[in-house]
Design a protein around this motif. Structure first.
Motif, short mmCIF file in Angstrom:
data_model
loop_
_atom_site.label_atom_id
_atom_site.label_comp_id
_atom_site.label_asym_id
_atom_site.label_seq_id
_atom_site.Cartn_x
_atom_site.Cartn_y
_atom_site.Cartn_z
N GLU A 116 0.84 -1.21 0.00
CA GLU A 116 0.00 0.00 0.00
C GLU A 116 0.87 1.25 0.00
O GLU A 116 0.65 2.17 -0.79
CB GLU A 116 -0.92 0.00 1.21
CG GLU A 116 -1.78 1.24 1.31
CD GLU A 116 -2.62 1.30 2.58
OE1 GLU A 116 -2.52 2.31 3.31
OE2 GLU A 116 -3.38 0.34 2.83
N ASN A 134 1.07 4.00 -3.13
CA ASN A 134 0.65 5.38 -2.90
C ASN A 134 1.72 6.39 -3.29
O ASN A 134 1.42 7.58 -3.40
CB ASN A 134 0.19 5.58 -1.45
CG ASN A 134 -1.26 5.18 -1.27
OD1 ASN A 134 -2.09 5.41 -2.14
ND2 ASN A 134 -1.57 4.57 -0.14
N ARG A 143 2.95 6.32 -6.24
CA ARG A 143 2.68 6.45 -7.68
C ARG A 143 3.98 6.52 -8.48
O ARG A 143 4.06 7.18 -9.51
CB ARG A 143 1.77 7.64 -7.96
CG ARG A 143 0.43 7.52 -7.28
CD ARG A 143 -0.54 8.62 -7.68
NE ARG A 143 -0.09 9.96 -7.40
CZ ARG A 143 -0.51 10.69 -6.35
NH1 ARG A 143 -1.37 10.19 -5.49
NH2 ARG A 143 -0.07 11.91 -6.17
N ALA A 170 -5.23 7.37 -4.67
CA ALA A 170 -4.96 7.05 -3.25
C ALA A 170 -5.59 5.70 -2.95
O ALA A 170 -6.75 5.45 -3.30
CB ALA A 170 -5.51 8.13 -2.33
N ARG A 225 -6.08 1.99 -0.42
CA ARG A 225 -6.08 1.24 0.84
C ARG A 225 -6.11 -0.24 0.50
O ARG A 225 -6.89 -0.67 -0.35
CB ARG A 225 -7.29 1.59 1.71
CG ARG A 225 -7.36 3.03 2.16
CD ARG A 225 -6.22 3.36 3.12
NE ARG A 225 -6.29 4.73 3.59
CZ ARG A 225 -5.70 5.77 3.00
NH1 ARG A 225 -5.00 5.60 1.91
NH2 ARG A 225 -5.80 6.98 3.51
N TYR A 261 -9.42 2.00 -4.08
CA TYR A 261 -8.69 3.23 -4.33
C TYR A 261 -9.61 4.24 -4.98
O TYR A 261 -10.66 3.88 -5.53
CB TYR A 261 -7.41 3.01 -5.14
CG TYR A 261 -7.56 2.56 -6.57
CD1 TYR A 261 -7.79 3.49 -7.60
CD2 TYR A 261 -7.42 1.22 -6.92
CE1 TYR A 261 -7.88 3.08 -8.91
CE2 TYR A 261 -7.52 0.82 -8.24
CZ TYR A 261 -7.74 1.75 -9.23
OH TYR A 261 -7.84 1.35 -10.54
N ALA A 290 -1.80 8.96 1.39
CA ALA A 290 -1.30 7.79 2.13
C ALA A 290 -2.02 7.66 3.47
O ALA A 290 -2.45 8.65 4.06
CB ALA A 290 0.20 7.93 2.34
#
Length: 152
Positions: free
Chosen positions: A23, A27, A29, A72, A74, A91, A139
């Motif tokens: 994760e 996040n 990217r 974003a 999870r 997301y 995040a």
């Protein structure tokens, strides 16, 4: 080859660490950074796309994040056994027209002895949302790590 702990076989604690690490990386990217968690010959199914190897993973992620703006994510540990982990995730992102989306998915992961993911299969569904319906903002804060997230 460098090991990428935690290594299989996984315990509940080490599987959860692997999920949180994924994760955190996604996040960023940063396709190059994310791809380092996968073996050189990793195979993926991502929706209807099949890729093999880090170079193809980097290219897929670069395309993804050029369209999925302000992404974003999870992730949540669903199950684990030996060298495998199952994850559910959500997301949010918006497209170039400003339409927000929440994507729901499940992933199946398999790891090699060095802790690199050698196989990833992802099934993902997208739902249009209004900007005011967003609930994932960047995040995950430290105090929310390990927390579950709602189905809808």
């Amino acid at each position: 080859m460098n090991a990428r702990p935690p290594l299989p076989p996984f315990t509940r604690e080490t599987a959860a660490q692997k999920v949180q690490g994924a994760e955190d990386a996604w996040n960023t990217r940063d396709p190059e950074k994310v791809a380092l968690a996968y073996s050189e010959d990793s195979v993926w199914r991502n929706r209807d796309t099949f890729v093999t190897g880090r170079a193809e993973i980097v290219a897929l992620l670069a395309r993804k994040w050029s369209r999925e703006l302000d992404y974003a994510l999870r992730k949540e540990l669903w199950a684990f056994d030996g060298d495998r982990i199952a994850v559910r995730f959500q997301y949010e992102c918006h497209d170039a027209d400003g339409q927000w989306w929440r994507s729901y998915g499940n992933e199946l992961w398999e790891f090699d002895e060095n802790g690199l993911m050698s196989r990833r299969e992802a099934s993902i569904d997208d739902v249009r949302i209004e900007e005011g319906e967003r609930r994932i903002f960047g995040a995950r804060p430290e105090d929310e790590r390990g927390a579950s997230f709602p189905l809808r």
